[in-house]
Design a protein around this motif. Structure first.
Motif, PDB file in Angstrom:
ATOM      1  N   THR A 124       0.717  -1.711  -0.061  1.00 25.01           N
ATOM      2  CA  THR A 124      -0.183  -0.518  -0.061  1.00 25.01           C
ATOM      3  C   THR A 124       0.869   1.291  -0.394  1.00 25.01           C
ATOM      4  OG1 THR A 124      -0.360  -0.138   2.336  1.00 25.01           O
ATOM      5  CG2 THR A 124      -2.284  -0.734   1.052  1.00 25.01           C
ATOM      6  N   HIS A 125       2.376   0.823  -0.444  1.00 25.39           N
ATOM      7  CA  HIS A 125       2.683   2.041  -1.134  1.00 25.39           C
ATOM      8  C   HIS A 125       1.901   3.217  -1.730  1.00 25.39           C
ATOM      9  CE1 HIS A 125       6.449   5.074  -2.401  1.00 25.39           C
ATOM     10  NE2 HIS A 125       6.954   5.212  -1.782  1.00 25.39           N
ATOM     11  N   ARG A 126       2.254   4.835  -0.860  1.00 22.05           N
ATOM     12  CA  ARG A 126       1.485   5.783  -0.904  1.00 22.05           C
ATOM     13  C   ARG A 126       1.609   6.734  -2.262  1.00 22.05           C
ATOM     14  NH1 ARG A 126      -0.679   7.563   4.246  1.00 22.05           N
ATOM     15  NH2 ARG A 126       1.160   6.748   4.916  1.00 22.05           N
ATOM     16  N   GLY A 127       2.984   6.623  -2.021  1.00 22.30           N
ATOM     17  CA  GLY A 127       3.725   8.155  -3.604  1.00 22.30           C
ATOM     18  C   GLY A 127       3.491   9.283  -2.516  1.00 22.30           C
ATOM     19  N   LEU A 128       3.883   9.093  -0.386  1.00 22.91           N
ATOM     20  CA  LEU A 128       3.307  10.322  -0.129  1.00 22.91           C
ATOM     21  C   LEU A 128       4.876  11.153  -0.740  1.00 22.91           C
ATOM     22  CD1 LEU A 128       2.006   9.305   2.642  1.00 22.91           C
ATOM     23  CD2 LEU A 128       1.291  10.250   0.510  1.00 22.91           C
ATOM     24  N   GLU A 129       5.858  11.300  -0.523  1.00 18.98           N
ATOM     25  CA  GLU A 129       7.610  12.185  -0.878  1.00 18.98           C
ATOM     26  C   GLU A 129       7.387  12.912  -2.603  1.00 18.98           C
ATOM     27  OE1 GLU A 129      10.732  10.079  -1.055  1.00 18.98           O
ATOM     28  OE2 GLU A 129      10.675   9.119   1.562  1.00 18.98           O
ATOM     29  N   LYS A 130       6.741  11.730  -3.546  1.00 20.18           N
ATOM     30  CA  LYS A 130       5.647  12.405  -5.076  1.00 20.18           C
ATOM     31  C   LYS A 130       4.914  13.419  -4.468  1.00 20.18           C
ATOM     32  CE  LYS A 130       6.694  12.711  -9.459  1.00 20.18           C
ATOM     33  NZ  LYS A 130       8.280  13.155  -9.971  1.00 20.18           N
ATOM     34  N   ARG A 131       4.033  13.609  -4.121  1.00 18.14           N
ATOM     35  CA  ARG A 131       2.482  14.034  -3.609  1.00 18.14           C
ATOM     36  C   ARG A 131       2.911  15.482  -3.424  1.00 18.14           C
ATOM     37  NH1 ARG A 131      -0.103  17.267  -4.128  1.00 18.14           N
ATOM     38  NH2 ARG A 131      -2.154  17.664  -3.248  1.00 18.14           N
TER      39      ARG A 131
ATOM     40  N   ARG B 290       8.594  26.201  -1.898  1.00 19.38           N
ATOM     41  CA  ARG B 290       8.345  25.657  -2.214  1.00 19.38           C
ATOM     42  C   ARG B 290       8.810  23.643  -2.076  1.00 19.38           C
ATOM     43  NH1 ARG B 290       2.972  27.452  -3.547  1.00 19.38           N
ATOM     44  NH2 ARG B 290       2.160  25.864  -4.179  1.00 19.38           N
ATOM     45  N   VAL B 291       7.890  22.585  -1.703  1.00 14.95           N
ATOM     46  CA  VAL B 291       8.572  21.705  -1.285  1.00 14.95           C
ATOM     47  C   VAL B 291       9.567  21.344  -2.683  1.00 14.95           C
ATOM     48  CG1 VAL B 291       8.727  19.283  -0.284  1.00 14.95           C
ATOM     49  CG2 VAL B 291       7.252  20.926   0.830  1.00 14.95           C
ATOM     50  N   GLU B 292      11.250  20.649  -2.298  1.00 19.51           N
ATOM     51  CA  GLU B 292      11.949  20.133  -3.818  1.00 19.51           C
ATOM     52  C   GLU B 292      12.150  18.883  -3.628  1.00 19.51           C
ATOM     53  OE1 GLU B 292      14.050  18.822  -6.542  1.00 19.51           O
ATOM     54  OE2 GLU B 292      14.800  19.378  -4.346  1.00 19.51           O
ATOM     55  N   ARG B 293      12.233  18.336  -2.662  1.00 16.91           N
ATOM     56  CA  ARG B 293      12.196  16.977  -2.353  1.00 16.91           C
ATOM     57  C   ARG B 293      11.810  16.508  -0.528  1.00 16.91           C
ATOM     58  NH1 ARG B 293      12.198  12.068  -1.423  1.00 16.91           N
ATOM     59  NH2 ARG B 293      14.065  10.784  -1.803  1.00 16.91           N
ATOM     60  N   TYR B 294      10.946  15.746  -0.138  1.00 19.40           N
ATOM     61  CA  TYR B 294      10.786  15.497   0.939  1.00 19.40           C
ATOM     62  C   TYR B 294      11.509  13.960   1.248  1.00 19.40           C
ATOM     63  CZ  TYR B 294       8.470  14.402   5.645  1.00 19.40           C
ATOM     64  OH  TYR B 294       8.248  13.800   6.567  1.00 19.40           O
ATOM     65  N   HIS B 295      11.854  13.789   2.258  1.00 20.83           N
ATOM     66  CA  HIS B 295      11.872  12.296   2.767  1.00 20.83           C
ATOM     67  C   HIS B 295      12.288  11.759   3.792  1.00 20.83           C
ATOM     68  CE1 HIS B 295      13.646   7.928   1.839  1.00 20.83           C
ATOM     69  NE2 HIS B 295      14.872   7.994   2.498  1.00 20.83           N
ATOM     70  N   LEU B 296      11.918  10.644   4.595  1.00 24.94           N
ATOM     71  CA  LEU B 296      11.186  10.992   5.745  1.00 24.94           C
ATOM     72  C   LEU B 296      11.969   8.876   5.785  1.00 24.94           C
ATOM     73  CD1 LEU B 296       9.619   9.667   8.560  1.00 24.94           C
ATOM     74  CD2 LEU B 296       7.921   9.325   7.307  1.00 24.94           C
ATOM     75  N   ARG B 297      12.814   8.561   6.843  1.00 19.78           N
ATOM     76  CA  ARG B 297      12.766   7.287   7.029  1.00 19.78           C
ATOM     77  C   ARG B 297      12.256   7.016   8.458  1.00 19.78           C
ATOM     78  NH1 ARG B 297      17.172   5.746  10.770  1.00 19.78           N
ATOM     79  NH2 ARG B 297      15.034   5.563  11.831  1.00 19.78           N
TER      80      ARG B 297
ATOM     81  N   GLU C 236       1.763  15.294   8.396  1.00 15.65           N
ATOM     82  CA  GLU C 236       1.327  14.730   9.572  1.00 15.65           C
ATOM     83  C   GLU C 236       0.478  13.224   9.579  1.00 15.65           C
ATOM     84  OE1 GLU C 236      -1.179  17.430  12.680  1.00 15.65           O
ATOM     85  OE2 GLU C 236      -1.995  17.119  11.089  1.00 15.65           O
ATOM     86  N   ARG C 237       0.452  13.282   8.243  1.00 20.45           N
ATOM     87  CA  ARG C 237      -0.788  11.508   8.118  1.00 20.45           C
ATOM     88  C   ARG C 237      -0.164  10.572   7.743  1.00 20.45           C
ATOM     89  NH1 ARG C 237      -3.383  16.725   8.383  1.00 20.45           N
ATOM     90  NH2 ARG C 237      -5.874  16.817   9.004  1.00 20.45           N
ATOM     91  N   ILE C 238       1.303  10.347   8.005  1.00 19.55           N
ATOM     92  CA  ILE C 238       2.235   9.272   7.093  1.00 19.55           C
ATOM     93  C   ILE C 238       1.436   8.314   8.085  1.00 19.55           C
ATOM     94  CG2 ILE C 238       4.007   8.538   6.842  1.00 19.55           C
ATOM     95  CD1 ILE C 238       5.319  11.236   5.560  1.00 19.55           C
ATOM     96  N   CYS C 239       1.585   8.382   9.573  1.00 17.48           N
ATOM     97  CA  CYS C 239       1.439   7.137   9.826  1.00 17.48           C
ATOM     98  C   CYS C 239       0.431   8.272  10.989  1.00 17.48           C
ATOM     99  CB  CYS C 239       2.449   6.523  10.658  1.00 17.48           C
ATOM    100  SG  CYS C 239       2.008   6.155  12.366  1.00 17.48           S
ATOM    101  N   GLY C 240      -0.757   7.188  11.072  1.00 15.82           N
ATOM    102  CA  GLY C 240      -1.853   7.732  11.558  1.00 15.82           C
ATOM    103  C   GLY C 240      -1.656   7.046  13.256  1.00 15.82           C
ATOM    104  N   VAL C 241      -0.479   6.687  13.501  1.00 20.03           N
ATOM    105  CA  VAL C 241      -0.860   6.682  14.840  1.00 20.03           C
ATOM    106  C   VAL C 241       0.923   7.191  15.755  1.00 20.03           C
ATOM    107  CG1 VAL C 241      -2.741   5.106  16.039  1.00 20.03           C
ATOM    108  CG2 VAL C 241       0.096   4.639  15.524  1.00 20.03           C
TER     109      VAL C 241
END
Length: 529
Positions: free
Chosen positions: A213-220, A493-500, A234-239
């Motif tokens: 269920t990869h959602r492609g949020l970094e591209k979004r 604006r956001v050019e690149r965002y990455h979450l580990r 804020e909504r990457i992980c519900g909890v």
């Protein structure tokens, strides 16, 4: 300031040019290697001589810039307790016509998923990777389509192509069986395919395949305004909405050159501890479910429900969303709310102590947990495991102390007791650390509330934000350290965002720990992480 000894050591091991500079923060160091071939030696210097670990890997498509290439940033962090708050970034340029880098995975096991994801989403090949199978993209994804390249249109649907069976380890021999589980499960958990190789009930090998269920949020998030991108983060992980919202905000505030006000930092840390608390209490109950201890399951759910009802009074929703915002916090905590919170926390502490007492006094439950799903200390270090799972295997790491954020970044930070078990590493150790950390969160909230003084809740960020800047933050979420990397484009604006996320480093450890268990105990191993 950055440590010049690191720069000198990197220059000594490199055969090409080495350009060093400060950043993203004054204490950080970014080292640009002139040759990609110098990457393994440079990484060995940081991990060996300077006791650092891989924090994250960030690939970027910069083919539209004068350099005209792809870039990869390997971000390392210190591992020794009390070491300076620092990130060291090894930056390499990759020829877009021949996108290859030497793999670090054999020497740095924590790089495994990072390199496979980089190959899937950017087309950058980690040469020499021991397991180069796709990670994020799944069966039928067309060859040569890389979603995080700038030329890829994230709004279009990608046609699926016929695909062969996904390659997996095949073990043969008398009494050896394969047990496929998933990817769809009898619950509301995310899909995951677990292929067990076993002899009887003993697990010989587990191949876990995720990202269904990869959602492609970094591209979004590419091209979004800083505020619009915040709502996605804020909504990457519900909890983990507080942790990820705060991580994004602190990276953004670095770029803006502002600090949240003192009262806002206190509220941020209070809500972060409340998020940790309801997750930990609920997870204690979930572990009981894996051991068929129904009293514990029901008690954990009841305690979590009480905490989430308190969350709704504090923030207007059960997941504490919308309280942390760029520049500070949106809502204050009134005296009436704080009094209700104190009563709720005291009841939670009493209920948790009673639950742990019953678990520890129940021989059948303890027998299921002891020596189940063992993660050795060195394996936790090699995989850069985070959070409870790391501390239960004797790794003394906590981002609240090692990368101070919220109120822990104040000149006189709260006293934090990092819970570490040196001789555990099993499901019982992870359960125990979780319960002790829940008690610590209750204590911390009381200390943070006593520090309250009147003051503003927000500062205004410049509009537009400075362009071409990088912000990096590390937040101790309920599951462990989450590393956020953010860069703005020339328009701010956001050019690149990455979450580990912490789970990104912890999942490979789940598969490893399962090999010390039996098949019926895998739910216990899984839930304990």
């Amino acid at each position: 300031m950055a440590d010049p000894t690191i720069t000198n050591a990197l220059r000594a091991c490199a055969s090409g040019s080495v350009d060093a500079g400060i950043g993203p923060r004054p204490s950080d160091l970014t080292v640009r290697l002139g040759r990609t071939g110098d990457l393994p030696a440079a990484a060995a210097v940081l991990i060996g001589g300077h006791s650092m670990a891989l924090a994250t890997v960030v690939a970027t498509d910069e083919t539209a810039t004068p350099d005209g290439d792809l870039k990869v940033r390997y971000v390392f962090e210190p591992t020794a307790p009390g070491a300076p708050d620092r990130f060291v970034t090894l930056l390499v340029s990759v020829d877009a016509a021949r996108p290859e880098v030497p793999s670090l995975t054999t020497a740095v096991p924590a790089a495994n998923w990072h390199e496979r994801e980089m190959q899937d989403l950017f087309g950058i090949i980690p040469v020499g990777h021991p397991d180069p199978r796709p990670l994020v993209v799944h069966d039928g994804w067309p060859q040569g389509v890389f979603p995080l390249r700038k030329a890829f249109d994230g709004s279009r649907r990608v046609p699926v192509e016929p695909a062969d069976e996904f390659p997996h380890l095949v073990a043969e021999g008398e009494g050896v069986f394969e047990i496929p589980v998933g990817p769809i499960h009898a619950g509301i958990i995310e899909p995951g395919h677990f292929r067990f190789t076993s002899v009887g009930e003993t697990v010989l090998h587990l191949d876990a395949r995720l990202f269904y269920t990869h959602r492609g949020l970094e591209k979004r998030m590419e091209g979004l305004s800083p505020l619009d991108a915040f709502y996605v983060a804020e909504r990457i992980c519900g909890v983990c909405s507080v942790a990820h919202g705060l991580g994004y905000c602190e990276a953004l505030e670095q770029i803006a050159g502002v600090d949240a006000p003192p009262r806002a930092r206190l509220i941020r840390s209070i809500t972060l501890e409340l998020e940790r608390l309801y997750n930990h209490v609920g997870d204690v109950g979930n572990i009981c479910a894996g051991a068929a201890f129904h009293y514990g399951t029901a008690t954990g759910a009841r305690l979590k429900e009480r905490l989430q009802q308190m969350n709704e009074r504090l923030a207007g929703n059960r997941f504490l969303r919308g309280l942390v915002v760029p520049g500070g916090v949106l809502l204050d905590l009134s005296d009436d709310l704080l009094r209700s919170l104190a009563v709720t926390l005291q009841d939670t502490l009493s209920g948790l102590d009673g639950l742990m007492g019953r678990i520890e006094a129940n021989p059948s439950v303890v027998d299921r947990l002891d020596d189940t799903g063992i993660l050795q200390h060195q394996a936790a270090v090699d995989l850069a495991v985070a959070g409870v799972a790391a501390r239960a295997s004797g790794v003394d790491r906590d981002a609240r102390r090692d990368h101070p954020h919220g109120a822990f970044a104040d000149p006189n930070p709260p006293d934090l007791h990092v819970v570490t078990i040196s001789d555990g590493g099993d499901a019982m150790a992870r359960l125990t650390v979780r319960a002790l950390e829940a008690r610590e969160s209750i204590r911390l909230v009381g200390e943070l509330v006593r520090r309250f003084e009147p003051g503003p809740l927000q500062v205004t960020l410049p509009d537009p934000l400075p362009g071409g800047r990088i912000g990096i933050s590390a937040i101790e979420s309920p599951r462990g350290e989450a590393v956020h990397w953010l860069r703005t484009d020339p328009r701010g604006r956001v050019e690149r965002y990455h979450l580990r996320s912490p789970s990104y480093h912890n999942w490979p450890a789940v598969a490893l720990a399962a090999e010390t268990a039996i098949v019926p105990d895998f739910p216990l191993v899984n839930k304990s992480f």
